[in-house]
Design a protein around this motif. Structure first.
Motif, PDB file in Angstrom:
ATOM      1  N   VAL A  58       0.260  -0.914  -0.177  1.00  0.00           N
ATOM      2  CA  VAL A  58       0.013  -0.630   0.311  1.00  0.00           C
ATOM      3  C   VAL A  58       0.865   1.009  -0.229  1.00  0.00           C
ATOM      4  N   PHE A  59       0.195   2.249  -0.290  1.00  0.00           N
ATOM      5  CA  PHE A  59       0.861   3.567  -0.024  1.00  0.00           C
ATOM      6  C   PHE A  59       0.167   4.447   0.872  1.00  0.00           C
ATOM      7  N   ALA A  60       0.294   5.812   1.002  1.00  0.00           N
ATOM      8  CA  ALA A  60      -0.286   6.179   2.148  1.00  0.00           C
ATOM      9  C   ALA A  60       0.819   7.935   2.040  1.00  0.00           C
ATOM     10  N   ASN A  61       0.071   8.980   2.934  1.00  0.00           N
ATOM     11  CA  ASN A  61       0.410  10.439   2.671  1.00  0.00           C
ATOM     12  C   ASN A  61       0.752  10.000   3.999  1.00  0.00           C
ATOM     13  N   THR A  62       2.352  11.147   4.462  1.00  0.00           N
ATOM     14  CA  THR A  62       2.484  11.043   6.007  1.00  0.00           C
ATOM     15  C   THR A  62       2.342  12.905   6.566  1.00  0.00           C
ATOM     16  N   GLN A  63       2.101  12.907   5.586  1.00  0.00           N
ATOM     17  CA  GLN A  63       1.888  14.421   5.453  1.00  0.00           C
ATOM     18  C   GLN A  63       0.281  15.405   5.041  1.00  0.00           C
ATOM     19  N   PRO A  64       0.058  16.383   5.855  1.00  0.00           N
ATOM     20  CA  PRO A  64      -1.355  16.475   5.449  1.00  0.00           C
ATOM     21  C   PRO A  64      -0.780  17.142   4.187  1.00  0.00           C
ATOM     22  N   ALA A  65      -3.023  16.881   3.753  1.00  0.00           N
ATOM     23  CA  ALA A  65      -2.735  18.112   1.693  1.00  0.00           C
ATOM     24  C   ALA A  65      -2.779  18.944   1.703  1.00  0.00           C
ATOM     25  N   GLN A  66      -2.179  20.334   1.128  1.00  0.00           N
ATOM     26  CA  GLN A  66      -2.170  20.954   1.458  1.00  0.00           C
ATOM     27  C   GLN A  66      -2.127  22.154  -0.696  1.00  0.00           C
ATOM     28  N   VAL A  67      -2.818  23.424  -0.158  1.00  0.00           N
ATOM     29  CA  VAL A  67      -2.963  24.157  -0.921  1.00  0.00           C
ATOM     30  C   VAL A  67      -2.224  25.431  -1.019  1.00  0.00           C
ATOM     31  N   PRO A  68      -1.576  26.124  -1.826  1.00  0.00           N
ATOM     32  CA  PRO A  68      -1.120  27.653  -1.807  1.00  0.00           C
ATOM     33  C   PRO A  68      -2.561  28.283  -1.006  1.00  0.00           C
ATOM     34  N   LEU A  69      -2.429  29.314  -0.562  1.00  0.00           N
ATOM     35  CA  LEU A  69      -3.345  29.758  -0.107  1.00  0.00           C
ATOM     36  C   LEU A  69      -4.299  30.842  -1.064  1.00  0.00           C
ATOM     37  N   SER A  70      -4.406  30.968  -2.536  1.00  0.00           N
ATOM     38  CA  SER A  70      -5.560  31.365  -2.961  1.00  0.00           C
ATOM     39  C   SER A  70      -6.134  30.415  -3.168  1.00  0.00           C
ATOM     40  N   LEU A  71      -5.957  29.142  -3.635  1.00  0.00           N
ATOM     41  CA  LEU A  71      -6.931  28.255  -3.754  1.00  0.00           C
ATOM     42  C   LEU A  71      -7.595  27.359  -2.361  1.00  0.00           C
ATOM     43  N   ALA A  72      -6.569  28.319  -0.908  1.00  0.00           N
ATOM     44  CA  ALA A  72      -7.582  27.751   0.422  1.00  0.00           C
ATOM     45  C   ALA A  72      -9.100  27.887   0.836  1.00  0.00           C
ATOM     46  N   SER A  73     -10.089  28.873   0.374  1.00  0.00           N
ATOM     47  CA  SER A  73     -11.483  28.669   0.478  1.00  0.00           C
ATOM     48  C   SER A  73     -12.220  27.906  -0.542  1.00  0.00           C
ATOM     49  N   ILE A  74     -11.529  27.622  -1.608  1.00  0.00           N
ATOM     50  CA  ILE A  74     -12.042  27.168  -2.809  1.00  0.00           C
ATOM     51  C   ILE A  74     -12.148  24.853  -2.421  1.00  0.00           C
ATOM     52  N   VAL A  75     -11.196  25.010  -2.082  1.00  0.00           N
ATOM     53  CA  VAL A  75     -10.510  23.246  -1.846  1.00  0.00           C
ATOM     54  C   VAL A  75     -10.555  22.699  -0.645  1.00  0.00           C
ATOM     55  N   SER A  76     -11.692  21.905  -0.641  1.00  0.00           N
ATOM     56  CA  SER A  76     -12.142  21.028   0.680  1.00  0.00           C
ATOM     57  C   SER A  76     -10.466  20.225   1.612  1.00  0.00           C
ATOM     58  N   VAL A  77     -10.468  19.132  -0.028  1.00  0.00           N
ATOM     59  CA  VAL A  77     -10.112  17.767   0.703  1.00  0.00           C
ATOM     60  C   VAL A  77      -9.378  17.841  -0.520  1.00  0.00           C
ATOM     61  N   VAL A  78      -8.094  16.710  -1.147  1.00  0.00           N
ATOM     62  CA  VAL A  78      -7.434  15.672  -1.456  1.00  0.00           C
ATOM     63  C   VAL A  78      -7.471  14.527  -1.538  1.00  0.00           C
ATOM     64  N   VAL A  79      -8.236  13.628  -2.642  1.00  0.00           N
ATOM     65  CA  VAL A  79      -8.901  11.839  -1.422  1.00  0.00           C
ATOM     66  C   VAL A  79      -8.204  10.566  -3.000  1.00  0.00           C
ATOM     67  N   GLY A  80      -7.198   9.637  -2.645  1.00  0.00           N
ATOM     68  CA  GLY A  80      -7.090   9.482  -3.013  1.00  0.00           C
ATOM     69  C   GLY A  80      -5.140   9.614  -2.788  1.00  0.00           C
ATOM     70  N   LEU A  81      -5.367  10.057  -1.492  1.00  0.00           N
ATOM     71  CA  LEU A  81      -3.271  10.295  -1.161  1.00  0.00           C
ATOM     72  C   LEU A  81      -3.025   8.682  -0.941  1.00  0.00           C
ATOM     73  N   GLN A  82      -3.828   8.268  -0.463  1.00  0.00           N
ATOM     74  CA  GLN A  82      -3.649   6.844   0.523  1.00  0.00           C
ATOM     75  C   GLN A  82      -4.491   5.669   0.110  1.00  0.00           C
ATOM     76  N   ASN A  83      -3.737   4.539  -0.075  1.00  0.00           N
ATOM     77  CA  ASN A  83      -5.576   2.924  -0.827  1.00  0.00           C
ATOM     78  C   ASN A  83      -5.305   2.272   0.848  1.00  0.00           C
ATOM     79  N   VAL A  84      -5.139   2.404   1.559  1.00  0.00           N
ATOM     80  CA  VAL A  84      -5.213   1.641   2.953  1.00  0.00           C
ATOM     81  C   VAL A  84      -6.262   1.478   3.410  1.00  0.00           C
ATOM     82  N   GLY A  85      -6.914   3.039   3.097  1.00  0.00           N
ATOM     83  CA  GLY A  85      -8.715   2.503   3.622  1.00  0.00           C
ATOM     84  C   GLY A  85      -9.722   1.963   2.582  1.00  0.00           C
TER      85      GLY A  85
END
Length: 569
Positions: A164-191
């Motif tokens: 499997v693979f996974a992200n060891t740090q939270p997903a972040q976006v540039p500040l200009s997208l902060a009010s638009i993007v809520s989540v990023v799915v697909g960074l792990q396949n453990v679950g």
């Protein structure tokens, strides 16, 4: 954990304030027009990796499929709308909306979507697609591109025999997208979610129930067949054999041939490991319904969230079904941490606003997460599964069904492996107030399940045709499609004007906690290791099981516009 006293937008508020709780990380964003000195956290958090697990960096060339979730508009207004249109006695009861109305009022704007598309394109993502409700932008890219785009680190490792693979740090976006993007799915396949199917211990000696026999047991005879109602079933893999097995099943038990449609969503695979599950779902739902206008198979590429989310979005975008079966689930905490819970809840809520009811199996791990336990042998007590835990889903638990001669109803006890308990992350709908235990409802905890149906593979399994052979199958994978078939009958009886089932069932039939729900079979014996079946709502069988004719006769009939009725037919 601190919880808001308000039930409105609680889950969204929790997720979207992760950045504020954790704090923005100050790093350079090396991407031209997006250059900034600040990254903003999304609700996608680091995947917890068990101690002692050896990890290595994920191969930078590995291809990945991600789904970027966009924040909706007017979320509190949407919450209020769903409660109003689904509550008998409310002036808005039955006034569902269309996908076009959702898009106009609650969806991200075209400008929001373009900002995300441009960002992904500028970094080299390909196959960028946008869901019909603008809430999801899917894309493909290498692990290196994903790490760069979302300022995270990806590792690979072996877990329980899976690579499997996974992200060891939270997903972040540039500040200009902060009010638009809520989540990023697909960074792990453990679950990755699993199906909720159980086989008899003695398959050669355990008698199995046909659809007509389940109809008798749950008193369906006083209601019409579901011939004017279309249902959806979420599947994955190569399902070529499923319609063939359905036709054989119909012939064996003298049932009408139900029309079907397969809607591929995403990259399709040749996987046939879930054939028995999809056979069970289609045959049990149509067998209980007696007939259906159509079954629509929404066939995802896999049971990973990044593949399932587009399927859920397609269902609410098409808006052609009244009930949807989901006989799969995963540990809710992994769904919460990955951000998938936030995106999928929004799809289910849009479905509720359109009058669609998603039903989900509550799991076969008792009062524990099935991924972490063998059925009936809990490892982590009081853990529930998702999507059953969603406020906007009807969670279906399991019973052991006992019948008289001629298959008439005798009694039920709680199935020992039936999933149930308190959610850690989801809030209960306001319609459950006073019905579920005060320790749940007043503390902002969603109680699972809502209802229950037969699931015991050793007492009353379903007769299912798999690859041309009849076998006995159980699990909450049986309970959920039985509930879907029952609801399809009720929808047909009420001109397809009943909407999201959960508020209707709780407010019409639910009684003060500790008192049996009216017209339900109240189950008061048995347990799921941690929780006992008790009078009234409980954490193993919910309100109880359907007495279909009694419930159908007592259902309120909302005013249903002629255009809506014709569209649903």
């Amino acid at each position: 954990m601190l919880r808001s006293s308000s039930l409105v937008s609680t889950r969204l508020h929790r997720a979207l304030t992760v950045a504020a709780l954790v704090g923005a990380t100050v790093l350079m964003v090396p991407h031209g027009a997006y250059a900034s000195d600040i990254w903003a956290n999304t609700a996608t958090q680091a995947t917890p990796i068990p101690s002692g697990i050896v990890t290595v960096p994920l191969n930078i060339s590995q291809s990945m499929h991600i789904v970027v979730g966009l924040a909706p508009h007017n979320k509190a207004q949407l919450d209020t709308l769903v409660a109003a249109i689904s509550t008998p006695g409310n002036a808005q009861f039955g006034q569902v909306i269309t996908p076009q109305q959702f898009l106009a009022t609650y969806a991200p704007t075209a400008t929001d979507v373009s900002a995300v598309e441009n960002y992904l394109s500028s970094l080299g993502f390909t196959n960028i697609t946008v869901s019909g409700n603008n809430l999801a932008v899917s894309a493909d890219g290498s692990a290196q591109v994903v790490e760069s785009a979302f300022n995270t680190k990806l590792v690979s490792f072996n877990l329980g025999g899976r690579h499997v693979f996974a992200n060891t740090q939270p997903a972040q976006v540039p500040l200009s997208l902060a009010s638009i993007v809520s989540v990023v799915v697909g960074l792990q396949n453990v679950g990755v979610m699993g199906t909720q199917l159980a086989l008899p211990q003695n398959p050669l000696t355990t008698p199995a129930y046909s659809g007509p026999q389940f109809q008798t047991a749950y008193d369906a005879g006083g209601t019409p067949a579901g011939s004017n109602t279309t249902i959806g079933i979420v599947t994955e893999g190569d399902i070529t054999q499923v319609p063939l097995d359905l036709r054989q099943y119909e012939q064996e038990f003298n049932l009408p041939q139900v029309p079907y449609q397969v809607v591929p969503v995403g990259l399709q695979t040749t996987d046939t490991s879930g054939l028995d599950e999809w056979d069970l779902d289609s045959q049990s739902s149509s067998g209980m319904a007696g007939n259906l206008q159509k079954i629509v198979f929404y066939n995802a590429g896999s049971l990973a969230d990044a593949a399932l989310i587009p399927a859920f979005e397609r269902i609410v975008g098409d808006n052609q079904v009244k009930a949807v079966n989901m006989s799969f689930g995963g540990c809710e905490s992994l769904e919460y941490l990955s951000g998938a819970m936030l995106m999928e809840d929004l799809a289910f809520e849009q479905g509720a606003a359109e009058g669609i009811t998603f039903f989900a199996a509550s799991g076969d791990g008792g009062a524990s997460c099935q991924v972490l336990a063998n059925a009936g042998e809990p490892v982590v007590l009081s853990a529930v599964e998702y999507p059953a835990a969603s406020e906007y889903v009807v969670a279906v638990g399991g019973t052991s069904l006992l019948t008289n001669a001629g298959y008439t109803y005798n009694s039920e006890i709680a199935w020992i492996s039936g999933g149930g308990g308190n959610s850690l992350w989801e809030s209960p709908g306001p319609w459950t107030n006073g019905v579920i235990p005060p320790t749940g409802s007043t503390c902002g905890l969603r109680g699972v399940p809502d209802i229950a149906m037969d699931a015991d593979p050793n007492i009353a399994p379903a007769d299912v045709v798999v690859n041309g052979q009849d076998i006995g199958v159980g699990g909450t994978s049986l309970a959920s499609p039985l509930a879907v078939g029952s609801w399809a009958r009720m929808e047909t009886a009420h001109n397809n004007c009943e909407g999201f089932a959960a508020p209707i069932l709780y407010t019409t039939f639910g009684q003060p906690f500790g008192t049996a729900a009216v017209d339900f079979h109240d189950i008061v014996l048995g347990d799921n290791f941690l929780y006992a079946a008790t009078p009234g709502w409980d954490f193993t069988t919910g309100l109880g099981s359907f007495d279909i004719s009694a419930i159908n006769a007592a259902l309120p009939t909302p005013v249903c516009a002629a255009t809506t009725t014709s569209k649903k037919k």
